[in-house]
Design an enzyme around this catalytic site. Structure first.
Site, PDB file in Angstrom:
ATOM      1  N   SER A 143      54.806  -3.469  44.352  1.00 59.84           N
ATOM      2  CA  SER A 143      56.188  -3.642  45.100  1.00 59.84           C
ATOM      3  C   SER A 143      55.941  -5.025  45.621  1.00 59.84           C
ATOM      4  CB  SER A 143      56.544  -2.695  45.938  1.00 59.84           C
ATOM      5  OG  SER A 143      55.436  -2.422  46.784  1.00 59.84           O
ATOM      6  N   GLY A 165      50.219  -3.913  47.541  1.00 58.84           N
ATOM      7  CA  GLY A 165      49.144  -4.775  47.456  1.00 58.84           C
ATOM      8  C   GLY A 165      48.941  -5.156  45.928  1.00 58.84           C
ATOM      9  N   PRO A 166      48.258  -6.388  45.627  1.00 57.07           N
ATOM     10  CA  PRO A 166      48.022  -6.744  44.470  1.00 57.07           C
ATOM     11  C   PRO A 166      47.108  -6.084  43.496  1.00 57.07           C
ATOM     12  CG  PRO A 166      46.565  -8.170  45.991  1.00 57.07           C
ATOM     13  CD  PRO A 166      47.544  -7.142  46.947  1.00 57.07           C
ATOM     14  N   SER A 167      47.218  -6.310  42.223  1.00 64.82           N
ATOM     15  CA  SER A 167      46.404  -5.552  41.379  1.00 64.82           C
ATOM     16  C   SER A 167      45.020  -5.532  41.628  1.00 64.82           C
ATOM     17  CB  SER A 167      46.418  -6.207  39.881  1.00 64.82           C
ATOM     18  OG  SER A 167      45.926  -5.316  38.904  1.00 64.82           O
ATOM     19  N   GLY A 168      44.264  -4.247  41.512  1.00 65.59           N
ATOM     20  CA  GLY A 168      42.678  -4.201  41.703  1.00 65.59           C
ATOM     21  C   GLY A 168      42.500  -4.235  43.337  1.00 65.59           C
ATOM     22  N   ALA A 169      43.563  -3.823  44.352  1.00 66.47           N
ATOM     23  CA  ALA A 169      43.285  -4.018  45.578  1.00 66.47           C
ATOM     24  C   ALA A 169      42.752  -2.673  46.155  1.00 66.47           C
ATOM     25  CB  ALA A 169      44.407  -4.421  46.386  1.00 66.47           C
ATOM     26  N   GLY A 170      42.883  -1.492  45.521  1.00 66.40           N
ATOM     27  CA  GLY A 170      42.520  -0.403  45.941  1.00 66.40           C
ATOM     28  C   GLY A 170      43.575   0.657  46.316  1.00 66.40           C
ATOM     29  N   LYS A 171      44.733   0.467  45.834  1.00 64.92           N
ATOM     30  CA  LYS A 171      45.834   1.224  46.109  1.00 64.92           C
ATOM     31  C   LYS A 171      45.584   2.714  45.391  1.00 64.92           C
ATOM     32  CE  LYS A 171      48.873  -1.454  44.186  1.00 64.92           C
ATOM     33  NZ  LYS A 171      47.867  -2.380  44.104  1.00 64.92           N
ATOM     34  N   THR A 172      45.336   2.672  44.188  1.00 59.87           N
ATOM     35  CA  THR A 172      45.197   4.050  43.597  1.00 59.87           C
ATOM     36  C   THR A 172      44.007   5.027  44.079  1.00 59.87           C
ATOM     37  OG1 THR A 172      46.204   3.096  41.516  1.00 59.87           O
ATOM     38  CG2 THR A 172      44.871   5.231  41.312  1.00 59.87           C
TER      39      THR A 172
END
Length: 179
Positions: free
Chosen positions: A89, A15-22
């Site tokens: 990715s 997903g895009p930067s800042g979406a909440g992946k981490t």
């Protein structure tokens, strides 16, 4: 008590930067470890910073970075570890390559509306992009090919991290990866 999986699997958070992946990666790892599974987080930013900090963000550089992470996830998975990959990715073909190479694979599309990602902006990247200091930010003015059929789709502006974790664990159970 540690539960050994004969074969692990990979949860690929894209997903895009800042979406909440981490955030999801950390919460998911904590929950799975608490259930007794061996878990490793492969964070794209951390791997890049540690192994090759000079690598740029061209399509070729991103694809090379992704191939390295795919290989790491494959090694972990085949050795009974649940690999949680947190990686923008942006290219569909690379994620499909990961799916083919790894085998037991859950693609999780983590997203939130642009205004939410801008407000979160954990690394200050959207601020820089809006000022013109950086170009090609994934999720702003850069390429991101959304997954066509992810196993799990999450809008982190509408779900709590706990609800996100439950959705991924339920999918892992449905696919027979965990009991």
């Amino acid at each position: 008590m540690l539960r050994n999986l004969e074969r692990g699997f990979t949860v690929w958070l894209t997903g895009p930067s800042g979406a909440g992946k981490t955030t999801l990666a950390k919460k998911l790892a904590e929950k799975l470890a608490g259930m007794g599974f061996r878990v490793e987080i492969l964070d794209g930013d951390e791997i890049r910073r540690t192994l090759y900090p000079e690598l740029g963000f061209s399509r070729e550089a991103r694809e090379m970075h992704n191939r390295i992470v795919i290989h790491m996830a494959k090694l972990l998975s085949r050795n009974g570890v649940i690999a949680i990959v947190s990686l923008i990715s942006p290219y569909r073909a690379v994620r499909e390559q990961a799916r083919r190479e790894i085998g037991d694979f859950i693609e999780v599309y983590v997203n939130a509306p642009l205004e939410v990602r801008i407000k979160r902006d954990p690394k200050g990247l959207y601020r820089k992009a809006m000022k013109g200091e950086i170009k090609g930010l994934t999720g702003y003015d850069g390429v991101y090919e959304e997954p066509e059929n992810p196993e799990v789709a999450i809008d982190s502006s509408r779900m709590t991290p706990e609800e996100e974790v439950i959705a991924v664990i339920n999918k892992a159970r449905e696919l027979g990866y965990i009991p």
